[in-house]
Structures are given as C-alpha cells and as structure tokens.
Design a protein around this motif. Structure first.
Motif, mmCIF file in Angstrom:
data_model
loop_
_atom_site.group_PDB
_atom_site.id
_atom_site.type_symbol
_atom_site.label_atom_id
_atom_site.label_comp_id
_atom_site.label_asym_id
_atom_site.label_seq_id
_atom_site.Cartn_x
_atom_site.Cartn_y
_atom_site.Cartn_z
ATOM 1 N N LEU A 142 -9.938 13.819 16.108
ATOM 2 C CA LEU A 142 -8.740 13.631 16.921
ATOM 3 C C LEU A 142 -7.552 13.241 16.056
ATOM 4 O O LEU A 142 -6.442 13.758 16.251
ATOM 5 N N ARG A 143 -7.785 12.355 15.098
ATOM 6 C CA ARG A 143 -6.690 11.940 14.215
ATOM 7 C C ARG A 143 -6.163 13.125 13.420
ATOM 8 O O ARG A 143 -4.958 13.281 13.233
ATOM 9 N N LEU A 144 -7.065 13.987 12.974
ATOM 10 C CA LEU A 144 -6.652 15.165 12.210
ATOM 11 C C LEU A 144 -5.919 16.179 13.082
ATOM 12 O O LEU A 144 -5.042 16.905 12.603
ATOM 13 N N ALA A 145 -6.287 16.221 14.363
ATOM 14 C CA ALA A 145 -5.756 17.261 15.250
ATOM 15 C C ALA A 145 -4.448 16.877 15.923
ATOM 16 O O ALA A 145 -3.793 17.743 16.528
ATOM 17 N N VAL A 146 -4.043 15.604 15.864
ATOM 18 C CA VAL A 146 -2.865 15.152 16.601
ATOM 19 C C VAL A 146 -1.616 15.998 16.349
ATOM 20 O O VAL A 146 -0.937 16.412 17.294
ATOM 21 N N PRO A 147 -1.250 16.299 15.090
ATOM 22 C CA PRO A 147 -0.037 17.123 14.892
ATOM 23 C C PRO A 147 -0.109 18.477 15.588
ATOM 24 O O PRO A 147 0.847 18.905 16.232
ATOM 25 N N SER A 148 -1.264 19.132 15.474
ATOM 26 C CA SER A 148 -1.414 20.445 16.095
ATOM 27 C C SER A 148 -1.410 20.350 17.611
ATOM 28 O O SER A 148 -0.779 21.175 18.297
ATOM 29 N N LEU A 149 -2.086 19.339 18.156
ATOM 30 C CA LEU A 149 -2.120 19.160 19.606
ATOM 31 C C LEU A 149 -0.728 18.860 20.148
ATOM 32 O O LEU A 149 -0.331 19.359 21.213
ATOM 33 N N SER A 150 0.025 18.043 19.427
ATOM 34 C CA SER A 150 1.382 17.697 19.857
ATOM 35 C C SER A 150 2.287 18.921 19.836
ATOM 36 O O SER A 150 3.106 19.115 20.742
ATOM 37 N N ASN A 151 2.134 19.752 18.818
ATOM 38 C CA ASN A 151 2.927 20.985 18.756
ATOM 39 C C ASN A 151 2.591 21.912 19.921
ATOM 40 O O ASN A 151 3.472 22.594 20.461
ATOM 41 N N SER A 152 1.321 21.921 20.303
ATOM 42 C CA SER A 152 0.921 22.743 21.450
ATOM 43 C C SER A 152 1.568 22.241 22.734
ATOM 44 O O SER A 152 1.974 23.036 23.583
ATOM 45 N N LEU A 153 1.677 20.925 22.878
ATOM 46 C CA LEU A 153 2.319 20.364 24.071
ATOM 47 C C LEU A 153 3.803 20.730 24.103
ATOM 48 O O LEU A 153 4.326 21.101 25.168
ATOM 49 N N ILE A 154 4.465 20.662 22.973
ATOM 50 C CA ILE A 154 5.881 21.020 22.910
ATOM 51 C C ILE A 154 6.068 22.498 23.258
ATOM 52 O O ILE A 154 6.981 22.866 24.007
ATOM 53 N N SER A 155 5.199 23.339 22.727
ATOM 54 C CA SER A 155 5.265 24.766 23.068
ATOM 55 C C SER A 155 4.983 24.988 24.546
ATOM 56 O O SER A 155 5.608 25.843 25.188
ATOM 57 N N LEU A 156 4.062 24.205 25.098
ATOM 58 C CA LEU A 156 3.707 24.335 26.508
ATOM 59 C C LEU A 156 4.893 23.989 27.403
ATOM 60 O O LEU A 156 5.098 24.635 28.443
ATOM 61 N N ILE A 157 5.653 22.988 27.023
ATOM 62 C CA ILE A 157 6.843 22.619 27.799
ATOM 63 C C ILE A 157 7.784 23.809 27.908
ATOM 64 O O ILE A 157 8.339 24.095 28.983
ATOM 65 N N LYS A 158 7.968 24.517 26.820
ATOM 66 C CA LYS A 158 8.850 25.699 26.838
ATOM 67 C C LYS A 158 8.202 26.859 27.595
ATOM 68 O O LYS A 158 8.895 27.623 28.289
ATOM 69 N N ASP A 159 6.884 26.989 27.476
ATOM 70 C CA ASP A 159 6.189 28.094 28.151
ATOM 71 C C ASP A 159 6.198 27.951 29.674
ATOM 72 O O ASP A 159 6.010 28.953 30.382
ATOM 73 N N THR A 160 6.398 26.741 30.171
ATOM 74 C CA THR A 160 6.433 26.576 31.629
ATOM 75 C C THR A 160 7.553 27.397 32.265
ATOM 76 O O THR A 160 7.503 27.681 33.462
ATOM 77 N N SER A 161 8.549 27.758 31.467
ATOM 78 C CA SER A 161 9.650 28.561 32.016
ATOM 79 C C SER A 161 9.149 29.895 32.571
ATOM 80 O O SER A 161 9.775 30.474 33.462
ATOM 81 N N LEU A 162 8.003 30.356 32.064
ATOM 82 C CA LEU A 162 7.491 31.654 32.507
ATOM 83 C C LEU A 162 6.945 31.616 33.931
ATOM 84 O O LEU A 162 6.883 32.651 34.593
ATOM 85 N N VAL A 163 6.521 30.437 34.410
ATOM 86 C CA VAL A 163 5.971 30.392 35.764
ATOM 87 C C VAL A 163 7.070 30.537 36.821
ATOM 88 O O VAL A 163 6.769 30.662 38.011
ATOM 89 N N SER A 164 8.328 30.541 36.380
ATOM 90 C CA SER A 164 9.417 30.775 37.332
ATOM 91 C C SER A 164 9.331 32.171 37.941
ATOM 92 O O SER A 164 9.864 32.404 39.033
ATOM 93 N N VAL A 165 8.632 33.104 37.254
ATOM 94 C CA VAL A 165 8.531 34.474 37.772
ATOM 95 C C VAL A 165 7.663 34.548 39.012
ATOM 96 O O VAL A 165 7.688 35.565 39.721
ATOM 97 N N ILE A 166 6.862 33.499 39.281
ATOM 98 C CA ILE A 166 6.052 33.490 40.507
ATOM 99 C C ILE A 166 6.557 32.400 41.453
ATOM 100 O O ILE A 166 5.792 31.808 42.212
ATOM 101 N N THR A 167 7.844 32.142 41.363
ATOM 102 C CA THR A 167 8.581 31.253 42.281
ATOM 103 C C THR A 167 8.141 29.793 42.203
ATOM 104 O O THR A 167 8.217 29.072 43.197
ATOM 105 N N VAL A 168 7.670 29.360 41.042
ATOM 106 C CA VAL A 168 7.397 27.939 40.840
ATOM 107 C C VAL A 168 8.703 27.269 40.413
ATOM 108 O O VAL A 168 9.303 27.644 39.416
ATOM 109 N N THR A 169 9.133 26.287 41.173
ATOM 110 C CA THR A 169 10.445 25.690 40.942
ATOM 111 C C THR A 169 10.382 24.642 39.835
ATOM 112 O O THR A 169 10.246 23.451 40.080
ATOM 113 N N GLU A 170 10.426 25.110 38.586
ATOM 114 C CA GLU A 170 10.583 24.211 37.447
ATOM 115 C C GLU A 170 12.017 24.370 36.934
ATOM 116 O O GLU A 170 12.884 24.856 37.651
#
Length: 220
Positions: A142-170
């Motif tokens: 877990l200690r080794l993976a934290v940077p990569s996991l955190s980067n995935s979360l940041i990317s996920l925040i931006k990827d949520t914009s794609l769910v707007s195509v199915i009328t999810v109000t983000e």
C-alpha cells in the motif's frame, strides 16, 4: 468582463453543486474500484491459471477500450439483453469497472515490489499465504502504491465528466445546463475547467500529505 462576473456569480452555486456530485461519484467509484482491483490483482498473482487468465482478459478489455464506450455498453447496450440500470448506477458501475482495472495493475506492481524475503518471513512465523498477504505484504505494498492510486483518483475525477452523456448531473452536465440557459459557453466552460483544476490540486496535496505520513511511519 462585468457581464462575465455577474454570470459566474449566478452560475457558481449550480457548478459547485455539480462539483459535489463529481467528487461523490469519484470517491464511490474509487472505493469500489479499490476492492475490485485488489481482488483482480490477487487473481493475477494466484496459482490458478484459469482465474488469472480471466482477470488478465478483464484488465486488457477495460484498459484497451474507451471509458465512453464502456458507459454506452452498460447504459444503452445491456437493456437489449434485459439488464437495465438507472443513469447514476450505470455511471458509477462504468467508472468502477474502468478504474479497478488500472488499480489492479498498480497494486499488482506494488505487491511484486515487496521483497521476497518478506514472504519467507511471514511463512517462518507460521502464517499461511493469505495471512502473510494481509499482515505483511499488503501494508508494505500500500505504501508503494499510494502515488499511483492517488493519480488514478485524480484521473477519475476528470473522467466523471463522461457520465454526463447519460444525463448524470455532475459538474459537466451542470455546466451544459447553465450554458443552455445563458448561451455563454466560454466563461462557463472556463469556470468548469478551473473547478476541475482546483479539485485535482486539492487531492494532489492530500496525496503528498499521505505519502509523508506513510514515509514517517515507515522510518519509525
């Protein structure tokens, strides 16, 4: 410029509300993705060839196809075979399945990065494979993976914009709805971009704080 300021002053509550949903969707998908990703990582390193191959195909499919296509398959495609989800559920499911594939690779790499001697130490204490993984290997990985996991979360925040195509109000759909009423796309899209940037910067600070805390705990 004054008109922009007035427009943003009016639109900001709607954008902030959308940003709240963005963070909510990202965190829910991240938590679920961590659980699924860890399970997939274990299957990839297990001694059961069939399960490892199934996990490998899943990871390859999720990483090798666009998230937007995955959203369409889940929301628009699955109803044709009798499986239906509401927009929010479909969005969270798509985000979870997608990010879990990336997280599984991060965790698999982190587990592989733990010294083989740690496994031997666990076995010498009488622990079985699962107990060694849980009590010895996973905390170090877990200690080794934290940077990569955190980067995935940041990317996920931006990827949520794609769910707007199915009328999810983000955030992105909230921005589009305000634009449809004001016909002022430039300042509103810039405002949405600024909010995404601020959210990413905030989680980057959290990432650095977690890394420092884990590093301090490791040294002591």
């Amino acid at each position: 410029m004054d008109s922009w300021i007035e427009l943003l002053h009016t639109a900001l509550p709607f954008l902030i509300k959308g940003a709240g949903f963005t963070v909510f969707f990202a965190l829910i998908a991240m938590v679920l993705g961590l659980a699924l990703g860890f399970a997939v990582a274990l299957l990839r390193i297990a001694k059961v060839p069939v399960l490892a191959q199934i996990a490998a195909v899943y990871v390859s499919a999720m990483r090798g196809t666009p998230l937007l296509v995955q959203i369409f398959v889940i929301y628009y495609g699955l109803p044709s075979v009798g499986i239906e989800f509401d927009p929010v559920t479909a969005g969270i499911l798509a985000l979870t399945l997608n990010v879990a594939a990336y997280l599984s690779e991060s965790m698999r790499g982190a587990i592989a990065g733990v010294s083989r001697n740690q496994w031997l130490a666990g076995y010498s204490l009488g622990l079985n494979w699962w107990q060694t993984m849980r009590h010895v290997i996973a905390p170090q990985a877990l200690r080794l993976a934290v940077p990569s996991l955190s980067n995935s979360l940041i990317s996920l925040i931006k990827d949520t914009s794609l769910v707007s195509v199915i009328t999810v109000t983000e955030l992105m759909l909230a921005t589009k709805e305000v634009i449809a009423q004001t016909f002022q796309p430039l300042p509103l899209y810039l405002a949405a971009a600024a909010i995404y940037w601020l959210l990413s910067a905030l989680f980057e600070r959290v990432q650095r704080a977690v890394e420092k805390k884990l590093e301090f705990a490791h040294r002591h």
